[in-house]
Design an enzyme around this catalytic site. Structure first.
Site, PDB file in Angstrom:
ATOM      1  N   CYS A 149       0.825  -1.221   0.000  1.00  0.00           N
ATOM      2  CA  CYS A 149       0.000   0.000   0.000  1.00  0.00           C
ATOM      3  C   CYS A 149       0.850   1.257   0.000  1.00  0.00           C
ATOM      4  CB  CYS A 149      -0.941  -0.002   1.198  1.00  0.00           C
ATOM      5  SG  CYS A 149      -0.097  -0.172   2.796  1.00  0.00           S
ATOM      6  N   HIS A 286      -1.632   1.684   7.295  1.00  0.00           N
ATOM      7  CA  HIS A 286      -2.059   1.517   5.906  1.00  0.00           C
ATOM      8  C   HIS A 286      -1.938   2.854   5.179  1.00  0.00           C
ATOM      9  CE1 HIS A 286      -4.069  -0.252   2.518  1.00  0.00           C
ATOM     10  NE2 HIS A 286      -5.121   0.538   2.604  1.00  0.00           N
ATOM     11  N   ASN A 306      -8.437   3.648  -2.163  1.00  0.00           N
ATOM     12  CA  ASN A 306      -7.709   2.537  -1.564  1.00  0.00           C
ATOM     13  C   ASN A 306      -7.093   1.681  -2.667  1.00  0.00           C
ATOM     14  OD1 ASN A 306      -6.720   0.872   0.429  1.00  0.00           O
ATOM     15  ND2 ASN A 306      -8.699   0.152   1.163  1.00  0.00           N
TER      16      ASN A 306
END
Length: 338
Positions: A149, A286, A306
């Site tokens: 990520c 994240h 995302n």
């Protein structure tokens, strides 16, 4: 990261689930509706998400227990999200993972301390702003079972800023950052700030994704000559905007989409809507891309891209309430300059 995460402790208390520590749209709402109705059972989950584990085998039993624990979590999370636009939680493709497995696979970003923002607020901001409206945000990607990520958020910001500057929108290579950013750990996690520092110091040019495709695993770094076409980072800023989210809105409008590091533990169960609870600050794990905001409704919210594919959340996006530093959205925020 060590210690007990507050979200996990709450869930353990409420549903008697002992959770160890652990980088889908209201259209996945369609999935949620089908799988959260009266006919919900593990068989329909396995059929919908093509799970092939052997019935009554060791893995089947373990996944079934995870699934049962997930439904308890959903009931608790939804009990506190009762306003019309509130986030909804339910069955999705992560529902047969334990919280520890989910964290280990997907929540692998680390945050370096960012200084408090000390600049001026931008005056006269629009009530809503979305860089997608200007066709400078690339489609949602899927990191798969790789803790990458941190690389997706950095590359997402770079390709948007490149397009804002007048170049055609093109997807740049996440795999190049994954393989070559030596201060990070590839699929085992990393820091967007360290990746940006590496890009700035080395002046490495990111090549198009078509030249260096994503493999969802850490590989050997491929080097390109300095004459090879690509996009390099000149500079970046990193700030803590907690208590100053209006100033963060100004940075977004002025500089382009922002790379942010958040607490996404509760996102394992997210189906859609605006997250207002169940998200702590100071527990960053994240990395995401903030592409816009909307303050016109009853609940102002950030629009966040995302990297878990389009079947998660709001077609791959999550909405987070503005104000109160929900999910730590304002803790560690980077703007990129090319």
């Amino acid at each position: 990261m060590t210690g007990s995460h507050p979200y996990l402790v709450v869930i353990a208390t409420i549903s008697t689930l002992v959770s160890p520590l652990s980088c889908q749209n209201v259209s996945s709402g369609e999935t949620g509706t089908k799988l959260n109705g009266s006919a919900v059972d593990f068989d329909s989950f396995r059929e919908h998400f093509h799970r092939m584990y052997e019935v009554n085998g060791e893995e089947f039993n373990r996944r079934h227990l995870n699934f049962q624990n997930a439904t308890k979590r959903h009931a608790y999370l939804n009990s506190l999200s009762t306003a019309p636009q509130s986030a909804k939680y339910g069955i999705n493709r992560f529902s047969d993972l334990s919280q520890k497995e989910f964290r280990g696979l997907y929540l692998r970003a680390s945050a370096d301390r960012a200084p408090l923002f000390s600049g001026l607020k931008t005056e006269g901001l629009p009530a809503k702003f979305d860089w997608r409206d200007k066709a400078v945000v690339a489609p949602v990607q899927n990191q798969q079972a790789c803790g990458s990520c941190w690389a997706f958020s950095v590359v997402g910001a770079m390709q948007s800023v490149h397009a804002i500057g007048g170049s055609p929108l093109a997807q740049l290579s996440v795999q190049q950052v994954l393989d070559c950013s030596f201060q990070n750990h590839g699929c085992n996690g990393g820091s967007p700030f360290r990746a940006l520092t590496w890009l700035k110091q080395t002046r490495v040019k990111l090549v198009p994704q078509s030249e260096y495709s994503y493999k969802a695993e850490t590989g050997i770094c491929h080097f390109f000559s300095q004459s090879h076409a690509g996009v390099a980072v000149k500079n970046f800023t990193a700030h803590d905007f907690s208590g100053q989210e209006e100033a963060m809105m100004g940075q977004l409008v002025e500089h382009g989409p922002l790379a942010a590091i958040v607490d996404a533990v509760s996102w394992q169960d997210y189906l859609g809507g605006i997250i207002q609870h169940h998200c702590s600050s100071q527990w960053s794990n994240h990395a995401v891309l903030v592409v816009g905001y909307n303050t016109t409704g009853d609940i102002p919210y950030w629009i966040v891209q995302n990297s878990w594919g389009t079947t998660w959340g709001n077609e791959g996006y999550v909405y987070i309430k503005i104000g109160g530093n929900v999910c730590g959205i304002a803790d560690s925020v980077a703007a990129v300059f090319l």
